[in-house]
Each structure stands twice: as C-alpha cells, then as structure tokens.
Design an enzyme around this catalytic site. Structure first.
Site, PDB file in Angstrom:
ATOM      1  N   ASN A  39      11.918   2.614   4.274  1.00 45.60           N
ATOM      2  CA  ASN A  39      10.671   2.439   3.520  1.00 45.60           C
ATOM      3  C   ASN A  39      10.028   1.114   3.923  1.00 45.60           C
ATOM      4  O   ASN A  39      10.557   0.045   3.613  1.00 45.60           O
ATOM      5  CB  ASN A  39      10.974   2.471   2.021  1.00 45.60           C
ATOM      6  N   VAL A  40       8.876   1.191   4.591  1.00 48.72           N
ATOM      7  CA  VAL A  40       8.217  -0.020   5.098  1.00 48.72           C
ATOM      8  C   VAL A  40       7.716  -0.938   3.982  1.00 48.72           C
ATOM      9  O   VAL A  40       7.426  -2.112   4.221  1.00 48.72           O
ATOM     10  CB  VAL A  40       7.032   0.326   6.030  1.00 48.72           C
ATOM     11  N   ASN A  52       1.111   2.301  10.628  1.00 43.57           N
ATOM     12  CA  ASN A  52       0.340   3.471  10.220  1.00 43.57           C
ATOM     13  C   ASN A  52       0.670   3.962   8.811  1.00 43.57           C
ATOM     14  O   ASN A  52      -0.165   4.579   8.154  1.00 43.57           O
ATOM     15  CB  ASN A  52       0.573   4.602  11.234  1.00 43.57           C
ATOM     16  N   SER A  72      -9.058   1.352   6.819  1.00 41.88           N
ATOM     17  CA  SER A  72      -9.816   2.534   6.395  1.00 41.88           C
ATOM     18  C   SER A  72     -11.270   2.133   6.227  1.00 41.88           C
ATOM     19  O   SER A  72     -11.568   0.961   5.945  1.00 41.88           O
ATOM     20  CB  SER A  72      -9.277   3.057   5.063  1.00 41.88           C
ATOM     21  N   TYR A  99      -6.808   1.309  -3.555  1.00 46.08           N
ATOM     22  CA  TYR A  99      -6.671   1.722  -2.156  1.00 46.08           C
ATOM     23  C   TYR A  99      -7.582   0.882  -1.259  1.00 46.08           C
ATOM     24  O   TYR A  99      -7.146   0.360  -0.223  1.00 46.08           O
ATOM     25  CB  TYR A  99      -7.020   3.203  -2.021  1.00 46.08           C
ATOM     26  N   LYS A 106      -6.514  -1.769   1.779  1.00 47.46           N
ATOM     27  CA  LYS A 106      -6.950  -1.583   3.165  1.00 47.46           C
ATOM     28  C   LYS A 106      -7.879  -2.713   3.637  1.00 47.46           C
ATOM     29  O   LYS A 106      -7.920  -3.031   4.830  1.00 47.46           O
ATOM     30  CB  LYS A 106      -7.643  -0.224   3.323  1.00 47.46           C
TER      31      LYS A 106
END
Length: 248
Positions: free
Chosen positions: A64-65, A91, A143, A156, A160
């Site tokens: 899990n990054v 990614n 994004s 989110y 990003k």
C-alpha cells in the site's frame, strides 16, 4: 528498438485502468517492469500476461503506497530485485467525492495518503535508486481537478493539486542529480474509477469535453511514455494536460 529498452520502471497502482495501460505500453517498448498494487491477485495476473505477450522481465510488488512502513518494505523487496531504477510512475490513486458538509476526517486521511503522501514516500526511495543509475525520471499523476477544481471534489482536488506542488518542488531539487520530475493531469478517462459515477454525472463530464468524447487509458500512457523516455531528457517541472480540451 523500443523507447524504453534497458530501462527499469516501477509503476504504482498498476493492476487496472491507466496503470495497466502504461504497463502494457512500456512493456511493448522493452522496459523491465516492477508493478505495484494492493490487489496481489490482479497484479500477478497482469505480470503473467505481460511476460507472455511481450517477453520482457516483469515483477509484482504488493504493498500500500499510502502507508509509509509498507512503502519501506516494498522498496526493500525492490532493492533485492534491482539495485537501480530509471523511472518511477506514481500512478496509484483513489476517487471519493463528497460535498463539503459530508466530508469525513477518514476520507481526507485516506485520499491524501493514497494520492499525495504516497508520491513523497515512493519518490524518496526511488530517487536514491536513480542516483545509483546516474539519473532518472519521476512521473506523477495529478488530475484536471487538481488544476481547476470541481464541485464536490475539494478533497480529491486538493490531493491532486498538492501533487503539482510536489512535482515542481522535486523538479527543482533533483535537477542537479539528473532526475527529471513531471506530472500528467488527465481529464475524464474511461477507467473502472470513472465508470462508478452516476449516469447523470457521467454525461455532464462528457458534455464538458471540447473534443466531445471520453479519453482512453492509452492516451495517458502515451504521454507517460514520452516523459519516461529520452525524448523528454530536457523536460522537467512540467504538468502535461491530457484532457481533450475539458472545460470544468
């Protein structure tokens, strides 16, 4: 001769969507691949397919990054497989929308851990391995939401947007070590993540795209291939939009 012949590449969140498209494209260009996912079954299956189809060296790394200790262990495993690294693609990401009044602390923590903190965790270890190779390339997935924001996507979008700040800062910090750091900001791309959207929201997104159609994971993979390759050897600190002229 492939554009990534002889290059050692780690892609996080590689089991599906954009990550899997990158893995296949990079394999077709001769890269040696190290593919990460929390879904060990899916990543093992992809590794098998890539080895069979492209006849390249390909390994799986299940961790899990977004968890610092797991990243450390994961990179220890990677170091046993290879002492050097040429390319890191950060990614891995999650999408969990909520209007401001409905946002929870847990949601913030999970989103930033996976989308943002992971970029720093992985870049720390990867950059050391790149130094041993005399340089390299880090590609971070941001994004369009991180560039211009969107209703119901404060968490989110924030996660990003932070990726862009990290990218530009690391580009300045690592340039003298010949490590290039760039970001890709995809628009609306046809992936398992976007397919979860309600039909009306999905159509709204399509309607906002100037080119009139959704993007494919391969469109993002092509941009990553350019940034990973020597064609981009003088490109760093950039944010490349892959959005079909999307106007949010």
């Amino acid at each position: 001769m492939g554009m990534l012949q002889g290059k050692k590449v780690l892609i996080t969140g590689a089991s599906r969507g954009i990550g899997a498209a990158m893995a296949r494209l990079f394999a077709s260009h001769g890269a040696t691949l190290y593919l990460n996912s929390t879904n060990s079954e899916a990543i093992e299956s992809l590794v098998y397919d890539i080895r069979t189809e492209y006849d390249v060296e390909c390994h799986s790394l299940a961790f899990n990054v977004g968890v610092a200790d797991e990243v450390k262990t994961g990179f220890q495993s990677l170091f046993k497989l290879t002492k050097t690294l040429d390319v890191l693609v950060n990614n891995a990401g999650i999408l969990d929308d909520a209007l401001l009044g409905m946002v929870t602390a847990e949601q913030i923590q999970k989103t930033f851990s996976t989308n943002t903190f992971s970029v720093i965790y992985c870049s720390q270890y990867a950059s050391r391995m790149m130094l041993r190779a005399g340089g390299g390339a880090i590609i971070n997935l941001s994004s369009i939401i991180g560039c211009v924001g969107n209703q119901g996507q404060a968490v989110y979008g924030g996660s990003k947007a932070a990726v862009i700040g990290i990218t530009q800062s690391l580009a300045k910090e690592l340039a003298e070590k010949q490590i290039r750091v760039n970001a890709i900001a995809p628009g609306f791309i046809d992936t398992p993540m976007t397919q979860q959207l309600p039909k009306d929201k999905y159509q709204q997104r399509i309607d906002s795209i100037a080119m009139g159609h959704i993007g494919r994971p391969e469109d993002v993979a092509n941009a990553a291939l350019f940034l990973a390759s020597d064609m981009a050897k003088y490109v760093t600190g950039q944010v490349l939009g892959v959005d079909g002229g999307m106007l949010i």
